[in-house]
Design a protein around this motif. Sequence first.
Motif, PDB file in Angstrom:
ATOM      1  N   THR A 108       0.812  -1.105  -0.017  1.00 20.57           N
ATOM      2  CA  THR A 108      -0.007   0.008   0.052  1.00 20.57           C
ATOM      3  C   THR A 108       0.743   1.297  -0.001  1.00 20.57           C
ATOM      4  OG1 THR A 108      -1.591  -1.085   1.116  1.00 20.57           O
ATOM      5  CG2 THR A 108      -1.967   1.103   1.089  1.00 20.57           C
ATOM      6  N   ALA A 109       2.100   1.293   0.702  1.00 21.64           N
ATOM      7  CA  ALA A 109       2.799   2.376   0.764  1.00 21.64           C
ATOM      8  C   ALA A 109       3.459   2.621  -0.334  1.00 21.64           C
ATOM      9  CB  ALA A 109       3.984   2.066   1.864  1.00 21.64           C
ATOM     10  N   LYS A 110       3.585   1.692  -1.446  1.00 23.01           N
ATOM     11  CA  LYS A 110       4.042   2.128  -2.766  1.00 23.01           C
ATOM     12  C   LYS A 110       3.175   2.343  -3.952  1.00 23.01           C
ATOM     13  CE  LYS A 110       7.903  -1.321  -1.883  1.00 23.01           C
ATOM     14  NZ  LYS A 110       8.595  -2.612  -2.198  1.00 23.01           N
ATOM     15  N   ILE A 111       1.785   2.740  -3.433  1.00 20.49           N
ATOM     16  CA  ILE A 111       0.639   2.987  -4.366  1.00 20.49           C
ATOM     17  C   ILE A 111       0.431   4.348  -4.291  1.00 20.49           C
ATOM     18  CG2 ILE A 111      -1.408   2.584  -5.289  1.00 20.49           C
ATOM     19  CD1 ILE A 111      -0.832  -0.311  -4.669  1.00 20.49           C
ATOM     20  N   ALA A 112       0.708   5.483  -4.975  1.00 20.77           N
ATOM     21  CA  ALA A 112       0.052   6.717  -4.853  1.00 20.77           C
ATOM     22  C   ALA A 112      -1.427   6.709  -4.741  1.00 20.77           C
ATOM     23  CB  ALA A 112       0.570   7.353  -6.322  1.00 20.77           C
ATOM     24  N   ASP A 113      -1.926   7.753  -3.637  1.00 21.41           N
ATOM     25  CA  ASP A 113      -3.135   7.634  -3.430  1.00 21.41           C
ATOM     26  C   ASP A 113      -4.264   7.857  -4.440  1.00 21.41           C
ATOM     27  OD1 ASP A 113      -2.548   7.477  -0.856  1.00 21.41           O
ATOM     28  OD2 ASP A 113      -2.454   9.562  -0.239  1.00 21.41           O
ATOM     29  N   ASP A 114      -3.634   8.802  -5.614  1.00 20.69           N
ATOM     30  CA  ASP A 114      -4.542   8.972  -6.718  1.00 20.69           C
ATOM     31  C   ASP A 114      -4.469   7.736  -7.746  1.00 20.69           C
ATOM     32  OD1 ASP A 114      -2.170   9.548  -7.431  1.00 20.69           O
ATOM     33  OD2 ASP A 114      -2.796  11.662  -8.364  1.00 20.69           O
ATOM     34  N   ALA A 115      -3.495   6.665  -7.505  1.00 17.72           N
ATOM     35  CA  ALA A 115      -3.458   5.808  -8.297  1.00 17.72           C
ATOM     36  C   ALA A 115      -4.526   4.886  -8.510  1.00 17.72           C
ATOM     37  CB  ALA A 115      -1.914   5.124  -8.363  1.00 17.72           C
ATOM     38  N   VAL A 116      -5.321   4.720  -7.578  1.00 20.94           N
ATOM     39  CA  VAL A 116      -6.038   3.638  -7.387  1.00 20.94           C
ATOM     40  C   VAL A 116      -7.533   4.206  -7.495  1.00 20.94           C
ATOM     41  CG1 VAL A 116      -7.363   1.730  -5.920  1.00 20.94           C
ATOM     42  CG2 VAL A 116      -4.876   2.022  -5.956  1.00 20.94           C
ATOM     43  N   THR A 117      -8.602   3.818  -8.520  1.00 18.66           N
ATOM     44  CA  THR A 117      -9.841   4.566  -8.483  1.00 18.66           C
ATOM     45  C   THR A 117     -10.906   3.169  -8.202  1.00 18.66           C
ATOM     46  OG1 THR A 117      -9.940   3.695 -10.942  1.00 18.66           O
ATOM     47  CG2 THR A 117      -9.095   5.896 -10.531  1.00 18.66           C
ATOM     48  N   ALA A 118     -12.189   3.581  -8.119  1.00 14.42           N
ATOM     49  CA  ALA A 118     -13.131   2.514  -7.999  1.00 14.42           C
ATOM     50  C   ALA A 118     -13.019   1.606  -9.009  1.00 14.42           C
ATOM     51  CB  ALA A 118     -14.629   3.165  -7.936  1.00 14.42           C
ATOM     52  N   ALA A 119     -13.007   1.747 -10.247  1.00 11.41           N
ATOM     53  CA  ALA A 119     -13.028   1.193 -11.444  1.00 11.41           C
ATOM     54  C   ALA A 119     -11.963   0.192 -11.226  1.00 11.41           C
ATOM     55  CB  ALA A 119     -12.875   1.857 -12.673  1.00 11.41           C
ATOM     56  N   LYS A 120     -10.773   0.541 -10.736  1.00  6.47           N
ATOM     57  CA  LYS A 120      -9.569  -0.473 -10.528  1.00  6.47           C
ATOM     58  C   LYS A 120      -9.667  -1.080  -9.461  1.00  6.47           C
ATOM     59  CE  LYS A 120      -6.375   2.850 -12.948  1.00  6.47           C
ATOM     60  NZ  LYS A 120      -5.340   3.554 -12.815  1.00  6.47           N
ATOM     61  N   ALA A 121     -10.201  -0.910  -8.332  1.00 13.06           N
ATOM     62  CA  ALA A 121     -10.360  -1.366  -6.998  1.00 13.06           C
ATOM     63  C   ALA A 121     -11.269  -2.551  -7.095  1.00 13.06           C
ATOM     64  CB  ALA A 121     -10.777  -0.521  -6.096  1.00 13.06           C
ATOM     65  N   GLY A 122     -12.259  -2.779  -8.227  1.00 13.38           N
ATOM     66  CA  GLY A 122     -13.139  -3.852  -8.298  1.00 13.38           C
ATOM     67  C   GLY A 122     -14.357  -3.496  -7.537  1.00 13.38           C
ATOM     68  N   PHE A 123     -14.527  -2.652  -6.962  1.00 15.36           N
ATOM     69  CA  PHE A 123     -15.890  -2.453  -6.241  1.00 15.36           C
ATOM     70  C   PHE A 123     -16.547  -1.070  -6.709  1.00 15.36           C
ATOM     71  CE2 PHE A 123     -15.303   0.799  -2.940  1.00 15.36           C
ATOM     72  CZ  PHE A 123     -14.063   1.057  -3.143  1.00 15.36           C
ATOM     73  N   SER A 124     -17.844  -0.892  -6.274  1.00 10.79           N
ATOM     74  CA  SER A 124     -18.537   0.444  -6.607  1.00 10.79           C
ATOM     75  C   SER A 124     -19.489   0.630  -5.392  1.00 10.79           C
ATOM     76  CB  SER A 124     -19.302   0.367  -7.873  1.00 10.79           C
ATOM     77  OG  SER A 124     -20.157   1.751  -8.055  1.00 10.79           O
ATOM     78  N   ALA A 125     -19.010   1.663  -4.563  1.00  7.68           N
ATOM     79  CA  ALA A 125     -19.925   2.030  -3.405  1.00  7.68           C
ATOM     80  C   ALA A 125     -21.274   2.606  -4.037  1.00  7.68           C
ATOM     81  CB  ALA A 125     -19.283   3.090  -2.782  1.00  7.68           C
ATOM     82  N   GLY A 126     -22.477   2.338  -3.245  1.00  6.05           N
ATOM     83  CA  GLY A 126     -23.713   2.681  -3.808  1.00  6.05           C
ATOM     84  C   GLY A 126     -23.707   4.097  -3.800  1.00  6.05           C
ATOM     85  N   LYS A 127     -24.497   4.546  -4.666  1.00 10.29           N
ATOM     86  CA  LYS A 127     -24.564   6.043  -4.929  1.00 10.29           C
ATOM     87  C   LYS A 127     -26.201   6.217  -5.385  1.00 10.29           C
ATOM     88  CE  LYS A 127     -20.026   6.376  -7.505  1.00 10.29           C
ATOM     89  NZ  LYS A 127     -19.782   5.095  -7.236  1.00 10.29           N
TER      90      LYS A 127
END
Length: 181
Positions: free
Chosen positions: A28-47
């Motif tokens: 986690t420390a090696k991944i930039a905060d803005d590098a992971v999006t909801a589409a890449k993370a494999g989930f989508s929070a309810g909207k």
Amino acid sequence: MSKTTIPTAGLADAAVTTAKITDANITTAKIADDAVTAAKAGFSAGKIGQVLQDVHDTQAASTSTSYADVGSSGVTKAITCSATSSKVLIIGTLNGYLESDNHLKVRLMRDSTVIEENINYFHSQGTNVKGIAGAMSFLDSPSSTSELTYKFQFCSRDSGETVRICGDHTPSNIILMEILA
């Protein structure tokens, strides 16, 4: 074993491929905060897709034990979901009055289908008129993209005893929220 540091300029662009990178090397420390999006993370929070509301302030009275709409326009609202996977959160507040020793019963309808019955069961004792307020909520999974109408209905538990919804500056409302899945 000693480690050798290779300067970035000393590596060919094709020397390191993603096939050579293992999960154990990525933290986690090696991944930039803005590098992971909801589409890449494999989930989508309810909207929230849409929010609709109806406020009803015309008094409706009943002495019947059969459920009825709240007046001619009722505490009702229609919604058309954007996807069959959407859910509908129904939130309502019914305000009214009971006379004498009586109970007010309330149910929630989707079109002509009862989806929750006796969701509120107010009680008044004695001969006093008693004001009541009830908040209700229900999460529905209609699996539809057709227009759906939600409404509250009410009745008296005891025949001949009067129950009233709305009026006298006590409006009731229904709020519909489409939750995108």
